[in-house]
Write a protein that holds these residues in place. Structure first.
Motif, PDB file in Angstrom:
ATOM      1  N   THR A   1      85.606  41.864  61.106  1.00 49.74           N
ATOM      2  CA  THR A   1      84.397  41.187  60.642  1.00 49.74           C
ATOM      3  C   THR A   1      84.511  39.689  60.840  1.00 49.74           C
ATOM      4  O   THR A   1      83.514  39.022  61.099  1.00 49.74           O
TER       5      THR A   1
ATOM      6  N   SER B   1      89.148  42.990  57.842  1.00 53.27           N
ATOM      7  CA  SER B   1      88.851  41.566  57.742  1.00 53.27           C
ATOM      8  C   SER B   1      88.934  40.874  59.090  1.00 53.27           C
ATOM      9  O   SER B   1      88.139  39.997  59.391  1.00 53.27           O
TER      10      SER B   1
ATOM     11  N   GLN C   1      79.503  40.111  55.732  1.00 52.12           N
ATOM     12  CA  GLN C   1      80.720  40.797  56.170  1.00 52.12           C
ATOM     13  C   GLN C   1      80.928  42.046  55.336  1.00 52.12           C
ATOM     14  O   GLN C   1      81.071  41.961  54.123  1.00 52.12           O
TER      15      GLN C   1
ATOM     16  N   THR D   1      78.692  33.063  55.529  1.00 54.84           N
ATOM     17  CA  THR D   1      79.089  34.467  55.462  1.00 54.84           C
ATOM     18  C   THR D   1      79.190  34.844  53.990  1.00 54.84           C
ATOM     19  O   THR D   1      79.611  34.039  53.161  1.00 54.84           O
TER      20      THR D   1
ATOM     21  N   ALA E   1      81.894  37.264  62.930  1.00 57.92           N
ATOM     22  CA  ALA E   1      81.367  36.002  62.409  1.00 57.92           C
ATOM     23  C   ALA E   1      81.656  34.859  63.379  1.00 57.92           C
ATOM     24  O   ALA E   1      80.779  34.035  63.654  1.00 57.92           O
TER      25      ALA E   1
END
Length: 153
Positions: free
Chosen positions: A70, A67, A53, A100, A74
């Protein structure tokens, strides 16, 4: 042979136990994951799928939430992996984990490979023309010389 030499950790003595595959959703990374899954199946190894990330993307400077973006990537990757493994479960069985790690792709994969005690790393070839000048993640991993690295086109 000294006592220390007998108990020293050695990678790859009986084939790989952990194969790390870097994925980011690109076609080449998904081909790399499929290749790594085949290796893991044949070697009876664990496949560690790793998404790195980014800490900062271009949109962050413009106020876009990083955040969340990303995290969405994920979540999308893990859903795609689950769907693929469910579809293929009758054909082959592979032990896999999804991880991650934060950071840039190179450092994130290095951290992942170290922490997961990887015996091999599989990545997709870069699709960026700029990497011919500054070097791709794959080239940097190979130059690090810490694990066997397979680059999948």
């Amino acid at each position: 042979m000294s006592e220390q030499q007998r108990h020293q950790f050695e990678r790859g003595t009986d084939g790989p136990k952990v194969i790390v595959a870097g994925i980011d959703g690109s076609e080449s990374s998904m081909r790399a994951a499929a290749y790594a899954a085949g290796l893991a199946r044949r070697q009876n190894a664990t496949l560690a799928l790793v998404y790195v990330q980014p800490l900062m993307v271009a949109g962050a400077a413009l106020g876009a939430p990083v955040s969340g973006t990303t995290g969405d990537v994920a979540e999308s990757l893990i859903n795609e992996i689950r769907t693929s493994t469910e579809r293929m479960k009758d054909t082959w069985d592979v032990r896999w984990e999804f991880h991650t790690f934060p950071g840039d792709p190179y450092n994130g994969l290095v951290t992942a490979a170290d922490e997961l005690k990887a015996d091999a790393v599989v990545v997709g070839a870069s699709e960026s023309a700029g990497h011919r000048i500054i070097g791709s993640v794959a080239v940097r991993l190979v130059k690090a010389g810490r694990w066997p690295v397979t680059v999948v086109p």
